[in-house]
Design an enzyme around this catalytic site. Structure first.
Site, short mmCIF file in Angstrom:
data_model
loop_
_atom_site.label_atom_id
_atom_site.label_comp_id
_atom_site.label_asym_id
_atom_site.label_seq_id
_atom_site.Cartn_x
_atom_site.Cartn_y
_atom_site.Cartn_z
N HIS A 1 49.50 -44.17 15.18
CA HIS A 1 49.73 -42.96 15.97
C HIS A 1 48.58 -41.97 15.82
CE1 HIS A 1 52.51 -40.64 18.39
NE2 HIS A 1 52.32 -39.59 17.63
N LYS B 1 47.16 -33.36 29.72
CA LYS B 1 47.32 -34.46 28.78
C LYS B 1 48.76 -34.94 28.83
CE LYS B 1 46.71 -35.89 23.96
NZ LYS B 1 46.52 -35.45 22.57
N HIS C 1 57.01 -39.64 23.20
CA HIS C 1 57.94 -39.33 22.11
C HIS C 1 59.08 -40.34 22.16
CE1 HIS C 1 58.62 -35.67 19.36
NE2 HIS C 1 57.41 -36.14 19.16
N HIS D 1 60.06 -43.17 20.06
CA HIS D 1 60.91 -43.48 18.92
C HIS D 1 61.85 -42.32 18.57
CE1 HIS D 1 58.46 -46.95 18.76
NE2 HIS D 1 58.68 -47.27 17.50
N ASP E 1 46.71 -27.68 17.38
CA ASP E 1 48.15 -27.84 17.20
C ASP E 1 48.45 -28.68 15.97
OD1 ASP E 1 50.94 -28.40 17.63
OD2 ASP E 1 50.34 -30.22 18.71
#
Length: 741
Positions: free
Chosen positions: A53, A95, A99, A101, A274
């Site tokens: 990830h 972008k 999400h 899982h 972020d």
């Protein structure tokens, strides 16, 4: 306080395996990178930063195949979001993120925090978010768990976007059995920015300060990045601690504060990022790595909402609504005061150093001391084995699927009721699509359109992918995903500019899955070259499997296009009686992976029909040229369900009918041949339109006041009232959602 395992105990018990590190990766860390055993906190940092990830260790060789440069590109992959020049000193920032899982485990929070995270990526670049889109995949609606997932995901997306005041303007929802236990929740955000305000996530300048701003840190989401880098099994469906909890009201304050800092006090700010996947470690280590600097952090200063949090927990938490700032030395007090004015935590937690070392202090102890590059650039890159899936040889040996359509009207109505085709307004009515009053074309159209205030321009945006096509042919299916996105942008009157993606696949350690990944990426790359749409941002989501069963390869394409003048905005609905209806593109017997095949057989098979990028581009160029010359009154791309479904959808808004005659067999009304549009032209513009179309457009009929759809094929005349078709289309999903499985 809990005593964490020692470095030796971690090695002996192989605790690192539970966190996602392999034996070879752990050995690399110990013998080559650190030349010592990492402690508990350091092992945790490596486990998340080296996860797929965060590191893209399995996908980097594939991602390099994408075109990322172009005349409009101001920022490509590598920052929080990509940026394209749209003229007049302005730029569009966008972008997409997955999400998947988290949404399978806690669908409301998983979807909501997916939206929150992608919004932060946009305003971290200095842009004002103007639109949210989504791309959702679920299993069949005859399953109560699927209905629950759908309800909660839709509520989560709407709840977060509505509260923060950003319109959710478009998207897509599809249903197939392969997503039954592994739904896909992909969110896309689009923002606007003045080019002079563009920010980057870099921690430059020794002595500059690292500030933590936003919500407090808790224990939610720890190892979320690792969780997203593994496949599901029965025992893993309860990993709720890895799912974050969002607060859209906190995010609104954070967004407003960050934009005030960027737009009014940019001289105070060096960089901003972020805290998304892997939380504080990812944001700060990446900021240092991109600047070629080091960083010292004092974790005692990190605002915490829970007691006795360890350094490991503080660093790996994925609590939401948090940002890392690099602030110019001497301006810390001003920045802190600004954020406290919004009732947000704002604390200096460290500083930038010249030595490229990442050091963490906690309770007076140095708990991590690592080279910055060890966490970022040193992650291994894998070139996985590939093998063509055996199913493709089986499909190639089969006789082509030719549907039997004995009752054309009944088949037509049945297709309109299929969940992937049926009206989705019962879902998107939960979204506020018009907050800020800039949305010109609402959800349910080929592409959403948002105007750019103070100009004549607008932005068209869409999300697209048909995983069925990629299951049958990953390379061609990848091309079609980009082509359909571009077709939707063009149908709205826009010039395609660029794409973001969410590349959703199964376990890359399986050669067949990695082959699908590689082949589809090559197809996407070829299509992007054809349409001049570079890949400027994106996301990879692998390990989308449950008990060893993978999803269809599903590379979601998010595309943005520029509408040069709001007068060019075009919608799909028929608008005026006696307008001429043209079909652009040839229709063949293409049913592989079609909605008709799935409806009749319950599964999909066969080889995809011929697809030409050159033909697709030529047809798109024709439609856009005709729109910009003012010759077209409506335009609609043909996709699921083929010509019959597209013609039906064009009647629903105004209630007008049509008379159409086509030199096709009745079954071909449902063929899904690519590269096609239906457009309407005023009779007065017929000659001008046919002159530029050069025989690539076929006049097939005209719009009528009578609300009946008449289609004459080579086989028969079919009549269907607009009311009957619309009723079937509108009622299907509400009925399915209410029925008991």
């Amino acid at each position: 306080m809990v005593n964490n395992p020692t470095a030796i105990e971690i090695q002996q018990t192989k605790l690192y395996q539970q966190w996602g590190l392999t034996d070879s990766e752990y050995e690399l860390i110990c013998t080559k990178i650190l030349k010592r055993l990492p402690n508990y906190t350091e092992t945790g940092l490596f486990s998340v930063m080296w996860s797929e990830h965060c590191s893209y260790k399995n996908s980097k060789p594939i991602l390099k195949k994408f075109p990322t440069n172009g005349p409009h590109v101001l920022q490509g992959p590598g920052e929080g979001a990509g940026i394209l020049d749209i003229g007049d000193g302005q730029a569009v920032v966008f972008k997409a993120e997955s999400h998947n899982h988290p949404s399978a485990v806690e669908p409301y929070e998983g979807a909501a925090t997916g939206v929150g995270g992608i919004i932060r990526d946009i305003f971290s670049m200095g842009a004002t978010p103007i639109a949210i889109l989504d791309s959702l995949r679920f299993g069949e609606l005859n399953d109560n768990q699927t209905k629950y997932l759908v309800q909660e995901v839709v509520a989560g997306i709407g709840g977060y976007g509505n509260c923060i005041g950003i319109p959710t303007v478009g998207g897509e929802i599809s249903f197939d059995p392969c997503y039954q236990a592994n739904p896909l929740v992909n969110a896309m955000c689009v923002g606007l920015i003045e080019q002079k305000d563009i920010q980057q996530g870099k921690a430059r300048g020794a002595g500059n300060s690292v500030l933590y701003v936003g919500a407090k840190t808790g224990r939610d989401g720890i190892h979320g990045a690792t969780f997203a880098s593994d496949e599901f099994a029965e025992g893993k469906a309860t990993q709720r601690s890895a799912v974050q909890v969002g607060d859209p009201f906190m995010e609104k304050l954070l967004m407003d504060a960050c934009l005030e800092l960027i737009l009014q006090h940019s001289d105070w700010l060096v960089g901003i990022q972020d805290m998304g996947a892997a939380g504080l470690v990812s944001s700060t280590a990446e900021m240092a790595a991109k600047a070629g600097t080091g960083m010292i952090l004092d974790l005692d200063q990190v605002p915490q909402r829970e007691t006795d949090m360890s350094a490991y927990e503080i660093m790996l938490s994925e609590s939401q609504e948090r940002m890392a700032l690099c602030v110019r030395a001497g301006y810390e007090d001003q920045v802190i005061a600004l954020f406290k004015g919004y009732d947000l935590d704002a604390v200096r937690i460290g500083e930038v150093t010249t030595k490229e070392q990442y050091q963490l202090w906690h309770q007076g102890q140095l708990v991590a001391d690592l080279p910055v590059a060890a966490l970022t650039d040193a992650a291994p890159v894998y070139h996985k084995d590939q093998a063509k899936p055996e199913r493709l040889a089986t499909f190639a040996a089969q006789a082509p699927y030719v549907p039997s359509v004995t009752d054309t009207q009944a088949t037509w109505l049945a297709l309109l009721k299929q969940p992937t085709i049926a009206d989705k307004s019962s879902f998107y009515r939960h979204y506020d699509a018009q907050v800020k009053t800039n949305t010109v074309v609402l959800p349910g159209s080929d592409a959403a359109v948002v105007r750019i205030r103070g100009t004549k321009k607008a932005l068209a945006m869409t999300t697209d992918c048909n995983g069925r096509y990629l299951y049958l042919d990953p390379h061609v299916g990848g091309q079609i995903a980009v082509a359909e996105a571009a077709r939707n942008i063009v149908a709205a009157g826009g010039q395609p500019l660029g794409i973001t993606d969410c590349l959703n696949y199964g376990n890359p350690e399986k050669p067949a899955v990695f082959w699908e990944f590689d082949q589809s990426a090559q197809g996407i790359a070829a299509a992007c070259e054809t349409f001049g749409t570079p890949v400027i941002s994106g996301n990879v989501s692998l390990y989308n499997e449950f008990n060893g069963e993978a999803i269809y390869p599903t590379p979601m394409i998010g595309m943005v296009g520029l509408i040069r003048d709001i007068q060019d905005i075009t919608t799909q609905d028929f608008k005026q009686v006696d307008d001429l209806i043209y079909l652009i593109g040839e229709t063949d017997d293409n049913y592989a992976g079609s909605e008709l095949q799935k409806m009749q057989q319950g599964t999909i098979s066969d080889q995809l029909g011929h697809f030409s990028l050159a033909t697709e581009k030529a047809n798109q160029d024709l439609v856009l040229k005709a729109i910009q010359q003012g010759l077209i009154t409506s335009a609609h791309d043909l996709s699921e369900g083929g010509l019959a479904v597209a013609l039906s959808e064009a009647t629903f808004k105004q209630g007008l009918g049509y008379h159409v005659q086509v030199d096709l067999a009745s079954r071909q009304l449902f063929a899904e041949t690519q590269s096609r549009f239906i457009v309407t032209v005023k009779a007065a513009n017929q000659a001008a339109f046919e002159q530029i179309s050069d025989q690539s457009a076929q006049l097939i009929g005209r719009v009528t006041a009578e609300p009946i759809m008449h289609i004459q094929t080579k086989d028969e005349m079919i009549d269907l009232t607009v009311e009957a078709a619309k009723d079937a289309w509108e009622a299907a999903l509400p009925c399915l959602m209410k029925s008991e499985a």
